[in-house]
Design a protein around this motif. Structure first.
Motif, PDB file in Angstrom:
ATOM      1  N   ALA A  44       0.850  -1.183   0.000  1.00 25.72           N
ATOM      2  CA  ALA A  44       0.000   0.000   0.000  1.00 25.72           C
ATOM      3  C   ALA A  44       0.890   1.240   0.000  1.00 25.72           C
ATOM      4  O   ALA A  44       1.191   1.803   1.043  1.00 25.72           O
ATOM      5  N   PRO A  45       1.358   1.665  -1.189  1.00 26.49           N
ATOM      6  CA  PRO A  45       2.323   2.743  -1.255  1.00 26.49           C
ATOM      7  C   PRO A  45       1.843   4.056  -0.636  1.00 26.49           C
ATOM      8  O   PRO A  45       2.625   4.792  -0.076  1.00 26.49           O
ATOM      9  N   MET A  46       0.568   4.387  -0.771  1.00 25.40           N
ATOM     10  CA  MET A  46       0.087   5.644  -0.227  1.00 25.40           C
ATOM     11  C   MET A  46       0.173   5.616   1.305  1.00 25.40           C
ATOM     12  O   MET A  46      -0.065   4.575   1.888  1.00 25.40           O
ATOM     13  N   PRO A  47       0.484   6.725   1.985  1.00 26.67           N
ATOM     14  CA  PRO A  47       0.674   8.029   1.402  1.00 26.67           C
ATOM     15  C   PRO A  47       2.046   8.248   0.774  1.00 26.67           C
ATOM     16  O   PRO A  47       2.162   8.935  -0.221  1.00 26.67           O
ATOM     17  N   GLY A  48       3.098   7.700   1.367  1.00 32.59           N
ATOM     18  CA  GLY A  48       4.412   7.775   0.747  1.00 32.59           C
ATOM     19  C   GLY A  48       4.925   9.190   0.577  1.00 32.59           C
ATOM     20  O   GLY A  48       4.498  10.134   1.229  1.00 32.59           O
ATOM     21  N   THR A  49       5.886   9.344  -0.317  1.00 31.35           N
ATOM     22  CA  THR A  49       6.524  10.622  -0.612  1.00 31.35           C
ATOM     23  C   THR A  49       6.150  11.052  -2.016  1.00 31.35           C
ATOM     24  O   THR A  49       6.253  10.262  -2.970  1.00 31.35           O
ATOM     25  N   SER A  50       5.721  12.287  -2.176  1.00 27.15           N
ATOM     26  CA  SER A  50       5.336  12.799  -3.489  1.00 27.15           C
ATOM     27  C   SER A  50       6.557  13.299  -4.254  1.00 27.15           C
ATOM     28  O   SER A  50       7.461  13.904  -3.661  1.00 27.15           O
ATOM     29  N   VAL A  51       6.566  13.076  -5.545  1.00 27.29           N
ATOM     30  CA  VAL A  51       7.542  13.708  -6.431  1.00 27.29           C
ATOM     31  C   VAL A  51       6.963  15.059  -6.835  1.00 27.29           C
ATOM     32  O   VAL A  51       5.878  15.132  -7.423  1.00 27.29           O
ATOM     33  N   THR A  52       7.662  16.132  -6.517  1.00 34.01           N
ATOM     34  CA  THR A  52       7.164  17.474  -6.781  1.00 34.01           C
ATOM     35  C   THR A  52       7.057  17.719  -8.279  1.00 34.01           C
ATOM     36  O   THR A  52       8.004  17.494  -9.035  1.00 34.01           O
ATOM     37  N   LEU A  53       5.859  18.181  -8.698  1.00 34.89           N
ATOM     38  CA  LEU A  53       5.634  18.477 -10.108  1.00 34.89           C
ATOM     39  C   LEU A  53       5.255  19.944 -10.307  1.00 34.89           C
ATOM     40  O   LEU A  53       4.472  20.296 -11.186  1.00 34.89           O
ATOM     41  N   ASN A  54       5.817  20.798  -9.447  1.00 37.80           N
ATOM     42  CA  ASN A  54       5.704  22.239  -9.680  1.00 37.80           C
ATOM     43  C   ASN A  54       6.746  22.714 -10.672  1.00 37.80           C
ATOM     44  O   ASN A  54       6.601  23.770 -11.289  1.00 37.80           O
ATOM     45  N   ASP A  55       7.807  21.918 -10.785  1.00 36.36           N
ATOM     46  CA  ASP A  55       8.869  22.189 -11.749  1.00 36.36           C
ATOM     47  C   ASP A  55       9.576  20.868 -12.008  1.00 36.36           C
ATOM     48  O   ASP A  55       9.115  19.814 -11.586  1.00 36.36           O
ATOM     49  N   LEU A  56      10.701  20.926 -12.701  1.00 36.66           N
ATOM     50  CA  LEU A  56      11.435  19.717 -13.060  1.00 36.66           C
ATOM     51  C   LEU A  56      12.648  19.485 -12.167  1.00 36.66           C
ATOM     52  O   LEU A  56      13.572  18.752 -12.533  1.00 36.66           O
ATOM     53  N   SER A  57      12.640  20.074 -10.969  1.00 36.61           N
ATOM     54  CA  SER A  57      13.803  19.981 -10.097  1.00 36.61           C
ATOM     55  C   SER A  57      14.033  18.589  -9.537  1.00 36.61           C
ATOM     56  O   SER A  57      15.126  18.290  -9.045  1.00 36.61           O
ATOM     57  N   ALA A  58      13.016  17.704  -9.607  1.00 37.34           N
ATOM     58  CA  ALA A  58      13.179  16.343  -9.099  1.00 37.34           C
ATOM     59  C   ALA A  58      13.914  15.448 -10.083  1.00 37.34           C
ATOM     60  O   ALA A  58      14.172  14.275  -9.780  1.00 37.34           O
ATOM     61  N   PHE A  59      14.287  15.998 -11.259  1.00 38.27           N
ATOM     62  CA  PHE A  59      14.857  15.193 -12.324  1.00 38.27           C
ATOM     63  C   PHE A  59      16.221  15.725 -12.754  1.00 38.27           C
ATOM     64  O   PHE A  59      16.553  16.895 -12.553  1.00 38.27           O
ATOM     65  N   VAL A  60      16.996  14.842 -13.372  1.00 35.26           N
ATOM     66  CA  VAL A  60      18.363  15.169 -13.773  1.00 35.26           C
ATOM     67  C   VAL A  60      18.384  15.577 -15.237  1.00 35.26           C
ATOM     68  O   VAL A  60      17.952  14.814 -16.109  1.00 35.26           O
ATOM     69  N   SER A  61      18.846  16.792 -15.521  1.00 32.80           N
ATOM     70  CA  SER A  61      19.065  17.297 -16.882  1.00 32.80           C
ATOM     71  C   SER A  61      17.907  17.001 -17.833  1.00 32.80           C
ATOM     72  O   SER A  61      18.079  16.338 -18.869  1.00 32.80           O
ATOM     73  N   PRO A  62      16.693  17.462 -17.534  1.00 27.75           N
ATOM     74  CA  PRO A  62      15.562  17.197 -18.422  1.00 27.75           C
ATOM     75  C   PRO A  62      15.709  17.899 -19.760  1.00 27.75           C
ATOM     76  O   PRO A  62      16.206  19.028 -19.832  1.00 27.75           O
ATOM     77  N   THR A  63      15.303  17.229 -20.818  1.00 27.96           N
ATOM     78  CA  THR A  63      15.319  17.829 -22.150  1.00 27.96           C
ATOM     79  C   THR A  63      13.986  18.514 -22.422  1.00 27.96           C
ATOM     80  O   THR A  63      13.013  18.354 -21.681  1.00 27.96           O
ATOM     81  N   ALA A  64      13.933  19.268 -23.540  1.00 21.86           N
ATOM     82  CA  ALA A  64      12.794  20.153 -23.794  1.00 21.86           C
ATOM     83  C   ALA A  64      11.494  19.412 -24.071  1.00 21.86           C
ATOM     84  O   ALA A  64      10.419  20.027 -24.041  1.00 21.86           O
ATOM     85  N   ASN A  65      11.566  18.124 -24.356  1.00 21.96           N
ATOM     86  CA  ASN A  65      10.330  17.370 -24.585  1.00 21.96           C
ATOM     87  C   ASN A  65       9.540  17.155 -23.306  1.00 21.96           C
ATOM     88  O   ASN A  65       8.350  16.829 -23.346  1.00 21.96           O
ATOM     89  N   TRP A  66      10.180  17.323 -22.146  1.00 20.89           N
ATOM     90  CA  TRP A  66       9.499  17.149 -20.874  1.00 20.89           C
ATOM     91  C   TRP A  66       9.028  18.505 -20.352  1.00 20.89           C
ATOM     92  O   TRP A  66       9.818  19.455 -20.254  1.00 20.89           O
ATOM     93  N   GLN A  67       7.753  18.584 -19.982  1.00 21.12           N
ATOM     94  CA  GLN A  67       7.152  19.841 -19.559  1.00 21.12           C
ATOM     95  C   GLN A  67       6.301  19.636 -18.306  1.00 21.12           C
ATOM     96  O   GLN A  67       5.737  18.565 -18.095  1.00 21.12           O
ATOM     97  N   ILE A  68       6.228  20.688 -17.496  1.00 23.05           N
ATOM     98  CA  ILE A  68       5.289  20.738 -16.370  1.00 23.05           C
ATOM     99  C   ILE A  68       4.070  21.532 -16.832  1.00 23.05           C
ATOM    100  O   ILE A  68       4.199  22.664 -17.305  1.00 23.05           O
ATOM    101  N   LEU A  69       2.880  20.945 -16.664  1.00 22.25           N
ATOM    102  CA  LEU A  69       1.648  21.521 -17.196  1.00 22.25           C
ATOM    103  C   LEU A  69       0.557  21.503 -16.135  1.00 22.25           C
ATOM    104  O   LEU A  69       0.669  20.831 -15.107  1.00 22.25           O
ATOM    105  N   GLY A  70      -0.517  22.220 -16.422  1.00 27.82           N
ATOM    106  CA  GLY A  70      -1.664  22.220 -15.531  1.00 27.82           C
ATOM    107  C   GLY A  70      -2.687  21.167 -15.885  1.00 27.82           C
ATOM    108  O   GLY A  70      -3.492  20.750 -15.047  1.00 27.82           O
ATOM    109  N   GLY A  71      -2.689  20.724 -17.140  1.00 25.65           N
ATOM    110  CA  GLY A  71      -3.633  19.711 -17.577  1.00 25.65           C
ATOM    111  C   GLY A  71      -3.311  19.254 -18.978  1.00 25.65           C
ATOM    112  O   GLY A  71      -2.641  19.965 -19.749  1.00 25.65           O
ATOM    113  N   VAL A  72      -3.759  18.066 -19.304  1.00 29.47           N
ATOM    114  CA  VAL A  72      -3.575  17.528 -20.651  1.00 29.47           C
ATOM    115  C   VAL A  72      -4.826  16.741 -21.043  1.00 29.47           C
ATOM    116  O   VAL A  72      -5.592  16.297 -20.193  1.00 29.47           O
TER     117      VAL A  72
END
Length: 633
Positions: A30-58
């Protein structure tokens, strides 16, 4: 006095064990609640390329392959393939996304959305791929489809055998493109020691996918990974590695990414001693008044220290060595009797049934440990099984196992190789009756199809209750021993809320939908079968005769419902669906809670409307003789 610790009776011991069989049931991850990966920006990731974006909806453009339509904001991570993504020989995984997190054993849980015909994947430790793919139209999934553990690859093998050790999902539990899907992955990292040649760590145990649950359906269990799967970012294996999201194949979006890392040392039992007493200790025992039959030191909890097959008590004492302070949960299985457990002189599991749970806040250090197992039911195989879970520690077994009585029920499954119908009770998880208990539909008819799309209909209300894709019904609760009359769907279920009558007379489009059929003149008339054994349900309501025909759409995409109403009154409405959020899309299609599409096929020129009702939304339409709509999921 030792006798005081068992002053309570080992009560209720047969009530559950005789009915369900004996065994230590490990809790499902039962993973929840666990730790969230922040998706306000791409700071949780290493050297993201331009194909990866943070959005409000898709949302997916359903008219175009591999296309997501995006909205500005935060909270959603999306791979939007660029027009030019040239390969990089120096870095073939340039467009993939790697977390800063380096994980070993982990439970990972997330939502994801596939574009039409899109393909992606999640790589555990950057090495072992779980496939994410638009597999909506697939009936029999293979290793390339959604929920698969991808294959390994060896160019030296003969043609047709280069790919090996792939594991397809047990069944297709996928949703349609553009709908949010949910996956839970429990992963165990490979194990190493430092005794390899030249001091190089040597692998002692392969990595393992313990479990994958896709859209509420278990599609993988206990998959051993002898090495990295095809497309691994690393040729070697290690104790730690990043989570990797594939970015060079297709458009995909993620949200609600959470994980639990299991990186803390497990508690250990040390200085363990046992004493075996002969007798039927069903009530308060007085075993301390007699000498034990045998006693000694041991390194493991086990019923095998007793040579007496029945009517004995084992008392274990020792030390529980805790390296990580925090809240711990315990599950004790003692078939054929009862058990009690104390830690640090506090009762954690009280005398009770054959399987009992408890929890305690433990300090770091060496804590006194005591466990009693009283065995007095002769037909049960003796065993002691104890599981422990704690902060950063996945539930594990400490003991010789669960034991078993041989009385566990084999599942009673109903397949739908042809059009199939079954009447039963049907429980509705998440819905409550007036007593606050899980709502039970008592006049349910479940209809299965060889297209592997099925539904449940409520004869008492003329309501469509749920639709699902995959396997048909588990009727074990209905037919095992006395049974309770219920069955349950086995595939990926789209529940449609508490059943209400499909038709109602409303003074206006804002009038509340009636809670029951009072005043409707509702009279069910059963059903008739067509030449392919598919039912059309019939009833009378508001003076009109109603035919309710539900059929599977081509390629198993969902169901189409055609309701024909003879001589409807002028103020009659149909409620097609309810949800927290209903959004109008193109071409008469609506999205419900990001989990299903409702497509208006024919409402005789009437205009559907979305309205607010009791904190939810409803899609209703005036009735002009015929209502035809489809649910795609």
């Amino acid at each position: 006095m030792i006798t005081s610790i068992l002053s309570a009776r080992f009560g209720g011991l047969l009530s559950l064990g005789c009915l369900l069989g004996i065994g230590l049931a490990l809790a499902q991850p039962a993973p929840m609640p666990g730790t969230s990966v922040t998706l306000n920006d791409l700071s949780a990731f290493v050297s993201p390329t331009a194909n990866w974006q943070i959005l409000g909806g898709v949302r997916a453009d359903l008219s175009k392959d591999n296309t997501l339509v995006t909205d500005k904001g935060t909270g959603v991570l999306a791979n939007i393939p660029m027009a030019k993504m040239p390969p990089d020989a120096q870095n073939p995984y340039k467009y993939d996304l790697f977390t800063s997190l380096q994980h070993g054993d982990v439970d990972l849980e997330l939502d994801y959305m596939m574009a039409v015909k899109s393909n992606s994947g999640v790589y555990l430790q950057g090495r072992y791929e779980v496939q994410l793919r638009d597999s909506w139209e697939i009936r029999t999934p293979n290793v390339h489809d959604n929920g698969a553990v991808y294959e390994r690859w060896d160019d030296k093998r003969p043609d047709g055998q280069k790919g090996y050790e792939g594991h397809a999902a047990r069944q297709n539990a996928s949703r349609a493109p553009g709908l949010w899907q949910h996956i839970k992955i429990s992963f165990q990292a490979p194990r190493f020691n430092s005794n390899g040649p030249g001091g190089v760590p040597q692998k002692t145990e392969n990595a393992r996918v313990i479990r994958i649950e896709l859209n509420g359906v278990v599609v993988q269990e206990n998959v051993e990974l002898t090495g990295p799967t095809r497309g691994s970012a690393f040729a070697d294996e290690k104790s730690l590695g990043p989570i990797r999201f594939q970015g060079d194949h297709g458009a995909v979006a993620f949200r609600n990414i959470r994980y639990v890392a299991y990186d803390k040392p497990r508690p250990e039992l040390v200085n363990l001693k046992y004493a075996v007493y002969k007798g039927k200790f069903e009530k308060e025992p007085a075993y301390d008044k007699t000498a034990p039959e045998s006693e000694g030191a041991t390194t493991v909890l086990s019923a095998n220290v007793s040579r007496i097959p029945n009517e004995f008590l084992i008392r274990y004492t020792g030390t529980l060595r805790v390296s990580e302070a925090g809240e711990y949960k315990f599950n004790l299985g003692v078939p054929g009797g009862g058990g009690l457990m104390k830690i640090n002189n506090q009762t954690v599991i009280s005398p009770g049934e054959w399987n009992a749970r408890g929890q305690a806040t433990l300090a770091k250090g060496d804590l006194p440990f005591e466990l009693l197992y009283s065995k007095f039911v002769d037909w049960a195989q003796p065993a002691i099984g104890l599981t422990i879970a704690g902060p950063g520690i996945r539930e594990y077994v400490i003991g010789d196992g669960a034991g078993g009585s041989g009385e566990e029920a084999d599942p009673i499954l109903v397949e739908a190789n042809t059009n199939t119908m079954l009447r039963s009770f049907m429980d509705m998880p998440g819905e409550k009756n007036t007593q606050g208990r899980t709502l039970r539909v008592t006049h349910a008819v479940s209809v299965g199809s060889p297209e592997q799309v099925h539904y449940t209909y409520d004869l008492d209300k003329g309501a469509l209750v749920q639709v699902w894709r995959g396997m048909f019904l588990d009727t074990t609760p209905m037919w095992h021993e006395r049974g309770d009359g219920s069955s349950r769907p086995m595939g990926m279920v789209q529940r449609l809320g508490a059943p209400v009558f499909f038709l109602a007379k409303l003074g206006s489009a804002q009038t509340n939908w009636p809670a029951d059929t009072t005043g409707s003149g509702y009279h069910p008339k059963g059903y008739v079968l067509d030449d392919n054994d598919r039912p059309t349900f019939r009833y009378q309501s508001f003076g009109a005769s109603v035919d309710d025909k539900i059929r599977t759409l081509g390629e198993g995409k969902g169901i189409q419902r055609e309701v024909t109403i003879a001589n409807p009154p002028s103020d009659l409405y149909a409620r097609l669906v309810s949800g927290s959020t209903i959004s109008a899309l193109e071409n008469g299609t609506y999205m419900v809670d990001g989990q299903a599409y409702v497509r208006i096929d024919d409402v005789a020129g009437a205009k559907p409307s979305i309205r607010e009702a009791n904190g939810r939304q409803e899609l209703i339409v005036p009735v002009k003789g015929k209502v035809v709509y489809s649910i795609l999921f």
